[in-house]
Every structure is written in C-alpha cells, then in structure tokens.
Design a protein around this motif. Sequence first.
Motif, PDB file in Angstrom:
ATOM      1  N   THR A   1      -6.184   8.724   7.013  1.00  0.00           N
ATOM      2  CA  THR A   1      -6.432   8.629   5.571  1.00  0.00           C
ATOM      3  C   THR A   1      -6.434   7.167   5.155  1.00  0.00           C
ATOM      4  O   THR A   1      -6.032   6.291   5.921  1.00  0.00           O
TER       5      THR A   1
ATOM      6  N   PHE B   1      -2.513   0.338   9.769  1.00  0.00           N
ATOM      7  CA  PHE B   1      -1.134   0.744   9.536  1.00  0.00           C
ATOM      8  C   PHE B   1      -1.056   2.231   9.812  1.00  0.00           C
ATOM      9  O   PHE B   1      -1.585   3.041   9.041  1.00  0.00           O
TER      10      PHE B   1
ATOM     11  N   ARG C   1       3.809  13.102   3.362  1.00  0.00           N
ATOM     12  CA  ARG C   1       4.664  12.515   2.329  1.00  0.00           C
ATOM     13  C   ARG C   1       4.134  11.121   2.033  1.00  0.00           C
ATOM     14  O   ARG C   1       3.522  10.475   2.885  1.00  0.00           O
ATOM     15  N   PHE C   2       4.380  10.686   0.838  1.00  0.00           N
ATOM     16  CA  PHE C   2       4.048   9.315   0.495  1.00  0.00           C
ATOM     17  C   PHE C   2       5.055   8.381   1.160  1.00  0.00           C
ATOM     18  O   PHE C   2       6.248   8.691   1.285  1.00  0.00           O
TER      19      PHE C   2
ATOM     20  N   SER D   1      -4.486  12.951  11.791  1.00  0.00           N
ATOM     21  CA  SER D   1      -5.186  12.711  10.529  1.00  0.00           C
ATOM     22  C   SER D   1      -5.313  11.212  10.304  1.00  0.00           C
ATOM     23  O   SER D   1      -4.459  10.427  10.728  1.00  0.00           O
TER      24      SER D   1
ATOM     25  N   ASP E   1       1.120  11.853   7.329  1.00  0.00           N
ATOM     26  CA  ASP E   1       0.904  13.268   7.619  1.00  0.00           C
ATOM     27  C   ASP E   1       1.700  13.712   8.825  1.00  0.00           C
ATOM     28  O   ASP E   1       1.831  12.994   9.818  1.00  0.00           O
TER      29      ASP E   1
ATOM     30  N   VAL F   1      -4.033  17.126  17.460  1.00  0.00           N
ATOM     31  CA  VAL F   1      -4.499  17.082  16.076  1.00  0.00           C
ATOM     32  C   VAL F   1      -3.868  15.883  15.375  1.00  0.00           C
ATOM     33  O   VAL F   1      -2.669  15.645  15.497  1.00  0.00           O
TER      34      VAL F   1
ATOM     35  N   VAL G   1     -11.281  19.938   8.861  1.00  0.00           N
ATOM     36  CA  VAL G   1     -10.762  19.548   7.544  1.00  0.00           C
ATOM     37  C   VAL G   1     -11.005  18.048   7.365  1.00  0.00           C
ATOM     38  O   VAL G   1     -10.801  17.279   8.302  1.00  0.00           O
TER      39      VAL G   1
ATOM     40  N   ASP H   1       0.836  -1.194   0.000  1.00  0.00           N
ATOM     41  CA  ASP H   1       0.000   0.000   0.000  1.00  0.00           C
ATOM     42  C   ASP H   1       0.871   1.244   0.000  1.00  0.00           C
ATOM     43  O   ASP H   1       2.001   1.228   0.504  1.00  0.00           O
ATOM     44  N   VAL H   2       0.298   2.295  -0.540  1.00  0.00           N
ATOM     45  CA  VAL H   2       0.926   3.608  -0.430  1.00  0.00           C
ATOM     46  C   VAL H   2       0.161   4.385   0.633  1.00  0.00           C
ATOM     47  O   VAL H   2      -1.065   4.506   0.562  1.00  0.00           O
ATOM     48  N   VAL H   3       0.857   4.855   1.616  1.00  0.00           N
ATOM     49  CA  VAL H   3       0.215   5.584   2.703  1.00  0.00           C
ATOM     50  C   VAL H   3       0.737   7.009   2.725  1.00  0.00           C
ATOM     51  O   VAL H   3       1.735   7.344   2.085  1.00  0.00           O
ATOM     52  N   HIS H   4       0.052   7.819   3.453  1.00  0.00           N
ATOM     53  CA  HIS H   4       0.418   9.223   3.567  1.00  0.00           C
ATOM     54  C   HIS H   4       0.770   9.479   5.019  1.00  0.00           C
ATOM     55  O   HIS H   4      -0.093   9.363   5.895  1.00  0.00           O
TER      56      HIS H   4
ATOM     57  N   ALA I   1      -3.174  12.995  -3.752  1.00  0.00           N
ATOM     58  CA  ALA I   1      -3.184  13.300  -2.324  1.00  0.00           C
ATOM     59  C   ALA I   1      -3.885  12.168  -1.579  1.00  0.00           C
ATOM     60  O   ALA I   1      -4.575  11.343  -2.187  1.00  0.00           O
ATOM     61  N   ALA I   2      -3.693  12.185  -0.294  1.00  0.00           N
ATOM     62  CA  ALA I   2      -4.296  11.140   0.512  1.00  0.00           C
ATOM     63  C   ALA I   2      -5.815  11.261   0.507  1.00  0.00           C
ATOM     64  O   ALA I   2      -6.372  12.363   0.476  1.00  0.00           O
TER      65      ALA I   2
ATOM     66  N   TRP J   1       7.527   6.590  12.479  1.00  0.00           N
ATOM     67  CA  TRP J   1       6.552   6.920  11.430  1.00  0.00           C
ATOM     68  C   TRP J   1       7.002   8.103  10.576  1.00  0.00           C
ATOM     69  O   TRP J   1       6.894   8.082   9.358  1.00  0.00           O
ATOM     70  N   LEU J   2       7.529   9.110  11.217  1.00  0.00           N
ATOM     71  CA  LEU J   2       7.801  10.363  10.514  1.00  0.00           C
ATOM     72  C   LEU J   2       9.242  10.509  10.040  1.00  0.00           C
ATOM     73  O   LEU J   2       9.504  11.203   9.073  1.00  0.00           O
TER      74      LEU J   2
ATOM     75  N   ALA K   1      -5.205   4.087   2.836  1.00  0.00           N
ATOM     76  CA  ALA K   1      -4.058   3.654   2.049  1.00  0.00           C
ATOM     77  C   ALA K   1      -4.502   3.338   0.626  1.00  0.00           C
ATOM     78  O   ALA K   1      -5.625   2.881   0.390  1.00  0.00           O
TER      79      ALA K   1
ATOM     80  N   GLN L   1      -9.074  15.163   9.144  1.00  0.00           N
ATOM     81  CA  GLN L   1      -8.442  15.654  10.375  1.00  0.00           C
ATOM     82  C   GLN L   1      -9.323  15.293  11.568  1.00  0.00           C
ATOM     83  O   GLN L   1     -10.550  15.426  11.510  1.00  0.00           O
TER      84      GLN L   1
ATOM     85  N   PRO M   1       1.215  16.180  11.485  1.00  0.00           N
ATOM     86  CA  PRO M   1       0.103  17.035  11.942  1.00  0.00           C
ATOM     87  C   PRO M   1       0.613  18.399  12.397  1.00  0.00           C
ATOM     88  O   PRO M   1       1.780  18.553  12.761  1.00  0.00           O
ATOM     89  N   PRO M   2      -0.264  19.382  12.371  1.00  0.00           N
ATOM     90  CA  PRO M   2       0.144  20.715  12.850  1.00  0.00           C
ATOM     91  C   PRO M   2       0.471  20.671  14.333  1.00  0.00           C
ATOM     92  O   PRO M   2      -0.048  19.839  15.075  1.00  0.00           O
TER      93      PRO M   2
END
Lengths: 749, 201
Positions: free
Chosen positions: B12, B185, A657-658, B10, A643, B8, B52, A638-641, B24-25, B171-172, B14, B55, A645-646
């Motif tokens: 989305t 996931f 990002r993907f 999100s 995010d 906050v 949003v 899968d392609v996930v995003h 975009a997601a 994750w990031l 997959a 969100q 967050p702010p």
Amino acid sequence: MIPRARVLLISTGLALGFASSGRAQNYLTITARTPDGLPLAEAVVMTAPSGLTTRTDRLGRARFADLARPATVIVLYVGFVPDTLTANQGDTAIVAVLLPRAPTLADLTVFSGEDLLTPSMTGQWVMPRQVLEELPVAVEPDPLRALSLVPSVSFSSPLSARPLLRGYDADESVVRLDGHEMTSPYHIARAFSGIPTDALDRATVSSAAADPATGGTLAGSVDLFGRGPSGDAGVHGGIAASPVSLTAWHAGNAAIPVFAALRLGFLEKFSGLLKESIPYRFHDAYVHSHLTLPAAMALELTGYSAGDRVGATAGQGMNWTNDLAGARLRVADRPAYTVDIGGSTSRFSMTGRSLPIRGSLVDLTNQVNRAGLSATMDLGARRRYRIGAGLTVRGARTGISKLSGDDAFPPNESARLVEYQAFVDGSASLCRVTIEGGARLDASAHARALQPRVRVAAPLGRSLTGSVSYTRASRLFHVLSDPQPEPQLLFPQFWLTAGAGGTPVPVVDHVSASIDWETARWRVSSSAYASRGRGIGELRPEADATTGAGAFRFGDSRTAGVELRVTRATGGGSPPLFAVTYVLSWSDRRFESGRWRPWQLDRRHLVRLQLSKAARERWLFFATGEYQSGQPLTRVADVVHTDMPPVDASDQPGTGRFAYHYAEENSSRSAGTLRFDVGAQLRMRGPGRSRLSLRASVINAGFGPVAPQAPVPAGDLPFLTPAERQFGVPYKRAFSLPAIPTITARLEF
Amino acid sequence: MAGESLQVGSITLAAPADSAIPDAAVPAAAGAIALTVTDPVGNGFPVVAGPVPGQFLVHFTPVPNTAYALSGTMYGVPVTARAVVPASFAMLIPAADTIRIADGSATLATLRIPYEFQSLGAAGFAYRVIAGGALELAAPLRSPRGEIVVAREPQLRRLAVLAYDDAAAGWLVSGTPRSNVAGAFGCFGAALLVRRYVDAP
C-alpha cells in the motif's frame, strides 16, 4: 599577608606542600554549631581583614593556619543569623553559635557579611530544609523537586523528581546521602524522592563535579544531608501528613544521639490524577546518628531503607527495594591534619514485568549491590591538601527476558566490578584568589579514567566575585533508563559495565565561568558553561526504526549555556522577596547517524519566577512560575498500514493497523510548557516548643501545558473523525495536568 | 508462511503525515510492482497481483531455517530485503488438534485456553481466531506460556498461532514498525504457523 608556604604551593605542587606541613604553625580552629550543639557542616567561615574564606567540615570545624591576630571571624550559614567573633592572640579555638532564623528563597544567594559568597565563590548551592520547603508542593514537599531553585537544575515535567543538571540526565549525575552514593534515589515512577524533606537538614548541588573526591558522575552532584540526632531549636519530633503519605520523625538527645524518620505512602489516591488505576505503595525509613568516641574520634552512621510496589495491571508491574548503610569515622583530628575513613554498602533490587522498551516488551530484574571503603586525609589548615583513596565493589545482576520485539538485548549479566579510586587535591590562596586543583583516578580491570579538575575563584571587587573551572568527569559504569516515561509509572533501567564487552567508558569535559554581583538590594548570579562528552549511552528511543538494533546506543554529547539568577535581597520591613532565573542552553547528542541532534530533554529557554512574602510572622505566601521552551520532537513523516496478511488463501485479507514512519529524530520542537504554582503557610505555636504548620498550595494553578507534544497514538487514528484527520496526524500534549490542590500539615514538638 | 504453497502479502501507499489521513490504506497499482523472491539456491518466484487490490501473491513453499531474498522495483524504485524463516515452532499446550471447553476454564461467554509453546529463531508471536474465513480476533502473545481468551460460539473456528522472524516481529508486533526493506518502508518477513480448531459452543 600571605604565608610563604601557601604561595610556594602554587608553583611547586603538592610535594612541597607536604614538606611544609612539618613546619610549626599557629592554628586557629573554628567550630560552628547550633544552640543545641548540632555541628553546622559546610558553613562559610570568613576572616577579616585577611579576607580568607573556607567551609566547615562535617563536624562543623574549620581551620586557619598562621592567621594574623586579632582577627574578625564571620560564620555564615543559610537559615541562621551570622555570627561574628574575634580571635585574639593566643586563641587556638573559638566556637560560633548560630541562632536559627526563618530562611527564605532569597537566602540562596544572600549572605550578609563583608564579602559576597555566592556559588561562584563556594562552588555549591546550599539549601537548608526550610528553603526546600518554601515552594508550592505537588502532593507533598519533595527535596529533589525543590532543587528547581537552582538555575542549573531542570525537570522533564512536574511529575518527575529527577534533577537534570546542565543538559545531562539525572542518571548521569550522582546523588549521595550523608556522603554515601545512592542508587536510584526515588520511589517508583520517580515522581517522588526516596527520602522526605522532613528527614533532611539540607541539600547541596554542584553543577559540575569540581571536587576530585566526587566520583560516580558524568555531570554534577546532589548531596542530601540528614537531620542531626539532637533536633534543632528545641524540637525533637514531628509528624507530617500529606494526601498520599504520613511521615514521622524523632531526634534523640545526648544519651541517645539518633535521628529517625519513617514515611509510609499510599499512592492509590494519586492514581486518579495519573489516570492510572494502579495500586501503588511505598515506604522509606532513615536513621542518622553522630557518636563521639574516645580519643576525639567521631562516628557518623547512616541507615536508609525504602520499598515500592506497583501492582500488576494488564500483566505489568514493578517492585523495588533500596537499602543503604554507611559509616564515617574520624580517626584522627589534629590541628595539622585530620583522617577520615568511611564505608557504605547498598543494595538495590528491581523487578519489572512487561516493561516496554522501544518496540519490545521485557521482563526485567535488576540487582545492584555496592560496597565501598574510603579514606581521606586533610593536611594543613583550610583543607590545603587532601589525599584520598577508595575501593568499591559494584555488582550488577541483570536478567532480561524478552517477551516480544526485535530489539537486541545483551545477554543476562551477572558482573562484579572492582573499582579503585584515588584522588588528590589542594587549595591555595594568592592575594584573594583561591585556587583549587587536583585529580581523580577511577580504575578497574576493564578501564581507567584520569580526571583532572581545577577551579579558580576570586573577589573581583567589593561586590563582584568570579570563578572559572575545568572538570573532567567519568565513571566506570552506565545507568541507562527512559528519561521521560511520565505519566507512566513503569520504566526500564539498566546498569552496564563500562570498558567491557564493547561498552565505552563515558568521559565528559566541563568548563564553566561564573560571576556574581551584589548591590545593596540585588544579587545577581551568572554562569556560562560548556561540555563535550564521549561514550555517552542511552536507551534507543521508540521512534528509532532501525531493525534488529541494540536496545542501547552510545555516542557523543555536547552542551553549552548561560544561566542568570537575579534575587532581590532581604531588606527592612519584610518586603516581598523574589528571584528571577533565566537559562539559555543547548544539549546535543550524536549517535550512529553521525549528526548532532538535540538531546531528548533539551530546552532552549527556561524562565523561572519565585516569590515569597511573610505577613504577621505567622503567614508566608509563596508563588512560582516556570516557562520552558519546547523540547525536541520527532515528527511523523508518513502514516503506513501494517497489514497482517492472511495465513493462507482461504482467509479473507488480513486486518491492518495504522502505524507511523518517523522523520529524522528530534528534528522538530514541541510547543513550550508553562505553569504557575501558589501556596500559603500558617505557622502556629503550641504548648512548650511545639508548633504547627498548615500549608496549602496549588500546583499548575493556571491549568497550563506542562507536558511535551506528541503525535496521537497511531492506534487512535481510526477513531478520529475525518475532520480531526483532515490536516494530517494531530499532535497533543503527552498528558494534561489539572490544578492540583494540596494541603499538608506538620506538627513539631 | 512456512509450509504454505501460496504466500500472500500486501503493498500500500504511505500517507504523508501532514495531509488528510485516509480511512484505509491506498493499494499499490499492480503495474507498478515488479518483484521477485529468490530462494538460497537461486530459484526465483515472481510476485504477482492477487484478486484484491493491493494484495500480491507468490507461489512457493518456504522452508524453516532458510533465508529468502526479495528484489525488484516498486514504482521504479529498486528494493531489496532478506528474511530468515524461524527454525522451529511447536505448540506443547494445547497438544490436541481440537480445543474443547474441557481444555480450559469457561464462563458462559468466554473460554480461557492455557497455552505453551517452544520456538527457535522467532522474535515475536501472535494468534488469530478465524471464523468462516473471516478474521475474528488477532492479538500478539507476549510470553511463550499463558492464556488465550476466546469467545464461546457455536461454530467451529480456526486458531492460528504464529511465530514471526525478526522482520515480521519488528513490523507487526512493535509499536513503531521497523522496516527491513531497502528502498521502501515495509516488511519482508516470515513466520511459522501452528493450527488448532476451537470447538467451544
């Protein structure tokens, strides 16, 4: 006529063998040497009509006991004209002087003589320097990459010099220089061997560690032997130039018996090819000496030093140094026994900055020091019994500074491991069956590993020989690194102590059977093998998304395969020579999931074609082709995003990002790889004994695919056109290798 | 985000890798999400849809060095996760609340700001430059000391430096995101935040 003592050995073991050595025996010593007096180690010595065979030791000597006379003795060595001598009644020593001749690819399996001697009989592939050079080269000749002549050896790509032996990583084998264990015998990027071909006399490959004296490996062994101090064929010096390096070597004489070689490399010019704008320099130096001492003692000295520096780019970089000093001394050389003692010390130091390991970035420092002593005693003729013991102190100091990521790394470690080794082996001949058996013990404060090894070889007919072997291989340390970082120059590498801190002791059991067949024009070498291992370690791959997992993982291995090499023999009229190799293999690993999965570098099919053709004595044309079926691939599920967050409600939604969520590891296959290389060499004679060789070659002349497929980086997805994304995640080759023309020149004098 | 009263996130969907990849997601439907965050003493905070699409918000203030649990369902699938907020995060350099040109080395276009921080319990770091509520730059920080490069602009901007826990870092920051959510996931992570202002006209 089989001596009684030899027959008894088979059933009663070594104790009786030692007792029998006290009986008065009639020995015949054969010394094999070049016209310049250089001893020929590992030359094959055969007798007729008794049909006994053996190999010379490092001093070029072999012995037979109670050999019926008169006897015909045939001495064979690749790259030399066989010498046939007669040993008459009363002779105790004879000398075979072998005249050099240009070896060819076909020499790898071609031995002219009464018996067929191929790897199944000798257990090793022996490749003189001239054979190692007889391949089209990428950038410059490389002794480890030239091991592709051996069916058991494969490489992850043309950019790697790491020999993979029968489904095991290069770091799971041992590479020795003049018998001394080398640490990471490469230059940075591991695209180049740490020692140039010009410094070597020969290389040998054992597909499995059948010799109980061989330790430090879970698979096979690669031995590099340096050139002797007296030169060869009257040549005492040389200069070789390639696009990225300059090598100079000089051999001494009887008064100064030293061989020395120095290579300076400037890889900046290679950067364009790798699409890496990285300043990269390396050097290596090699010194080798044979000294004859009083009381028939012989001393062999080896010195090696190398250094690499890859400059920093985007905060990344790597430096390393690699030094080795070794000595071997024959302290007793009697007809009934020989005693050798040896020692070596090595120091490998590596510093890496911002090295990527799975999802983490680390600063890494490694320093591996090794010092060892050993003693070996050969009893009886033809090495019938041998005992040896050794002591090795291996110190590894690892400093890991994790810059980012969630992987768990072991704490910085400064471990000193004292290893004890002992081995015993014996060989016996019954009729024409040669039986070699023994055991090896490696022990430390944390673990011990007993490794029985046995091998039986026999001529099965006038043109057929066969052998079977069982080998257990183990070692008390792990070397873990990225098996395929190319085209990246940088990679992490770790040394771990086995048996301590929950790190298992790796043990692999190997079985193999070989049959070699010869006709007047064809030679066929075939092998079947299988192995099963436990405690096998590797770096956790990037696609493994286990959170907070350790950077390393340990599990089981299993391999199996069939190897076939067909060679057209040398004949009159200088016909084209060629060899065809086919390998069918499996290599699997099993880690935490409990399921067997293909090893990352597993290839199912490998086909190689090697051709050479001499013309007018001055020209040599050569070509090779290689096809390998695709290696395992972990597909994207899968392609996930992801995010970001702010940070608070006053911000706009964060950017994302993907990223990829991968399917089961190695559950698919990449497309295969194909390459075709061509080359030509012109030899010219100059004044005196000087000679000039000019070589031109083109690697990947057909612009074939040489790298495995991989999904495009997830970060590149936003930049693809909708058409490029309409069928999902595209897969591309990890890198493309254009045709690489190379011109090298060698002047010898 | 420790210290903040509004969390906050999100959610989305997959995209299967063998079908067309959207630009975009695709946001998750608010009605399909039923999640709760629970603190160590058992207080539950519902996850609610934000303004949003995709969100989601949670009204509570995480505390450093404290574990929180996520539970509930997404599209009917039970999900659980756990996160531990890093224990501490202190920005030593620059120490002042507002960063000026004199605090770094400047060219006509950029300002290089030396930084150094200390943390406990964090596995990854990143910074963001926020101008007028919009994200101008976001990048990971690979070392506890180094330099941050920002463009010189007349307006006052916010600099947010974050220390992630294992889950958020996996994750990031990782090349391949690591999921710590059972049943889906994704990431249920935590971070500590240090704020500065950049005044570099």
